[in-house]
Design a protein around this motif. Structure first.
Motif, mmCIF file in Angstrom:
data_model
loop_
_atom_site.group_PDB
_atom_site.id
_atom_site.type_symbol
_atom_site.label_atom_id
_atom_site.label_comp_id
_atom_site.label_asym_id
_atom_site.label_seq_id
_atom_site.Cartn_x
_atom_site.Cartn_y
_atom_site.Cartn_z
ATOM 1 N N PRO A 66 31.463 -1.183 12.624
ATOM 2 C CA PRO A 66 30.514 -2.319 12.506
ATOM 3 C C PRO A 66 30.873 -3.694 13.142
ATOM 4 N N ASP A 67 29.454 -4.204 13.416
ATOM 5 C CA ASP A 67 29.816 -5.900 14.363
ATOM 6 C C ASP A 67 30.009 -6.729 13.553
ATOM 7 N N GLY A 68 30.176 -7.271 14.027
ATOM 8 C CA GLY A 68 30.939 -9.188 13.243
ATOM 9 C C GLY A 68 32.440 -8.968 13.171
ATOM 10 N N PRO A 69 32.788 -9.664 12.032
ATOM 11 C CA PRO A 69 34.139 -9.894 11.837
ATOM 12 C C PRO A 69 34.752 -8.974 10.933
ATOM 13 N N PRO A 70 35.681 -8.578 11.312
ATOM 14 C CA PRO A 70 37.171 -7.759 10.442
ATOM 15 C C PRO A 70 36.363 -7.658 8.925
ATOM 16 N N VAL A 71 36.448 -6.735 8.379
ATOM 17 C CA VAL A 71 36.110 -6.382 6.772
ATOM 18 C C VAL A 71 36.788 -7.131 5.426
ATOM 19 N N ASP A 72 36.673 -7.698 4.949
ATOM 20 C CA ASP A 72 37.771 -8.605 3.909
ATOM 21 C C ASP A 72 37.519 -7.395 2.454
ATOM 22 N N LEU A 98 28.914 9.660 12.592
ATOM 23 C CA LEU A 98 29.329 8.547 12.454
ATOM 24 C C LEU A 98 29.032 7.203 13.029
ATOM 25 N N GLN A 99 28.917 7.263 14.623
ATOM 26 C CA GLN A 99 28.602 6.471 15.472
ATOM 27 C C GLN A 99 27.360 5.791 15.117
ATOM 28 N N LYS A 100 26.615 6.374 14.899
ATOM 29 C CA LYS A 100 25.348 6.280 13.890
ATOM 30 C C LYS A 100 24.512 5.561 13.338
ATOM 31 N N GLU A 101 25.980 5.993 12.182
ATOM 32 C CA GLU A 101 26.040 4.957 10.729
ATOM 33 C C GLU A 101 26.793 3.739 10.861
ATOM 34 N N LYS A 102 27.420 3.643 12.056
ATOM 35 C CA LYS A 102 28.769 2.500 11.453
ATOM 36 C C LYS A 102 29.940 2.950 10.951
ATOM 37 N N VAL A 103 30.093 3.906 10.315
ATOM 38 C CA VAL A 103 30.851 3.967 10.017
ATOM 39 C C VAL A 103 31.976 4.472 10.194
#
Length: 273
Positions: A66-72, A98-103
């Motif tokens: 997923p885009d954005g900062p690392p998941v906390d 998985l690529q489509k869903e950003k998983v």
């Protein structure tokens, strides 16, 4: 699967042990200590470590990350999706979804007949940002092998993956979850943390995708690790429904290494939710 507190010593009476064996849970009596991902995170935070991006690679245009900062995962409701014993013929379709869903997911790969048969798929899942891990060369019960044999099973797959991706895995999953002191010692020597699970569909025993989905959804919980196999006919078709429902329930999918961040996997240590 039973839940244990962090690094809890297992002291079972013979009658209890017999019940565990009958229930097919004998593997969980084979090692005395394991660390929950949430506890690994908490210890790292208490030691002053900061959240870092521990994903294997940024992935590029087709990244599953997923885009954005690392998941906390101290704040987010995280869960790790993992696949054993591949890659296989259905893995490209799984990667498409998985690529489509950003998983992002963690793939515990088998060397013989899998890594060596599908090198382009191994390269693709690595390039798309998934975590690549070790599931031995030929899937024996490691606790039945001699130390040299355990080392060969793990090292052959380490080397095969590194030849394709340029990096050696830092995680392994023992077949059937079977571990003993020799497995732990060799894993530590090779720089591999041992990763177990909290949710399994037993998808090796059924081709019913709806049943696989139902089993996983029933067992899913925060900071959990889902075990599936991308080599069985019913599994990959079950993944879209699993992903959709868990997202609806507020879960954020992460790799195993993300799940324990800002801790980093400790070689030889056993991790289980």
């Amino acid at each position: 699967m039973p839940r244990f507190t962090r690094k809890a010593k297992i002291v079972a009476a013979s009658a209890t042990a017999a019940v565990m064996v009958t229930a097919g849970l004998a593997a969980y009596a084979l090692y005395p200590e394991r660390t929950a991902p949430a506890d690994a995170r908490a210890d790292a935070i208490a030691a002053g470590k900061k959240l870092v991006d521990v994903q294997p690679r940024p992935g590029g245009a087709r990244s599953a990350l997923p885009d954005g900062p690392p998941v906390d995962c101290e704040k987010a409701k995280c869960i790790a999706l993992t696949f054993d014993a591949g890659p296989g013929k259905d893995t490209p379709a799984l990667l498409d979804h998985l690529q489509k869903e950003k998983v992002p997911a963690t793939f515990f790969l088998l060397g013989k007949h899998h890594v060596v048969k599908y090198p382009a798929v191994v390269k693709r899942l690595f390039d798309e940002g998934h975590e690549v891990a070790n599931h031995t060369w030929s899937h024996p019960r490691l606790d039945k092998l001699k130390r040299a044999e355990i080392r060969e099973e793990l090292k052959l797959t380490q080397d095969a993956i590194a030849k394709i991706t340029g990096e050696k895995p830092t995680l392994m999953r023992p077949p059937q979850g079977r571990i003993n002191d020799d497995v732990t010692s060799v894993s530590k020597e090779l720089g591999l943390a041992q990763i177990l699970w909290s949710a399994t569909a037993k998808d090796y025993s059924t081709t019913d995708s709806e049943l696989i989905k139902k089993r996983i959804l029933k067992q899913s919980s925060r900071d959990g690790i889902i075990l599936l196999h991308d080599i069985y006919d019913g599994t990959v078709p079950a993944v879209p429904g699993i992903v959709a429902e868990l997202k609806k329930r507020g879960y954020t999918f992460v790799t195993v290494s993300q799940l324990i961040a800002p801790a980093k996997p400790n070689p030889g240590e056993v991790y289980k939710p």
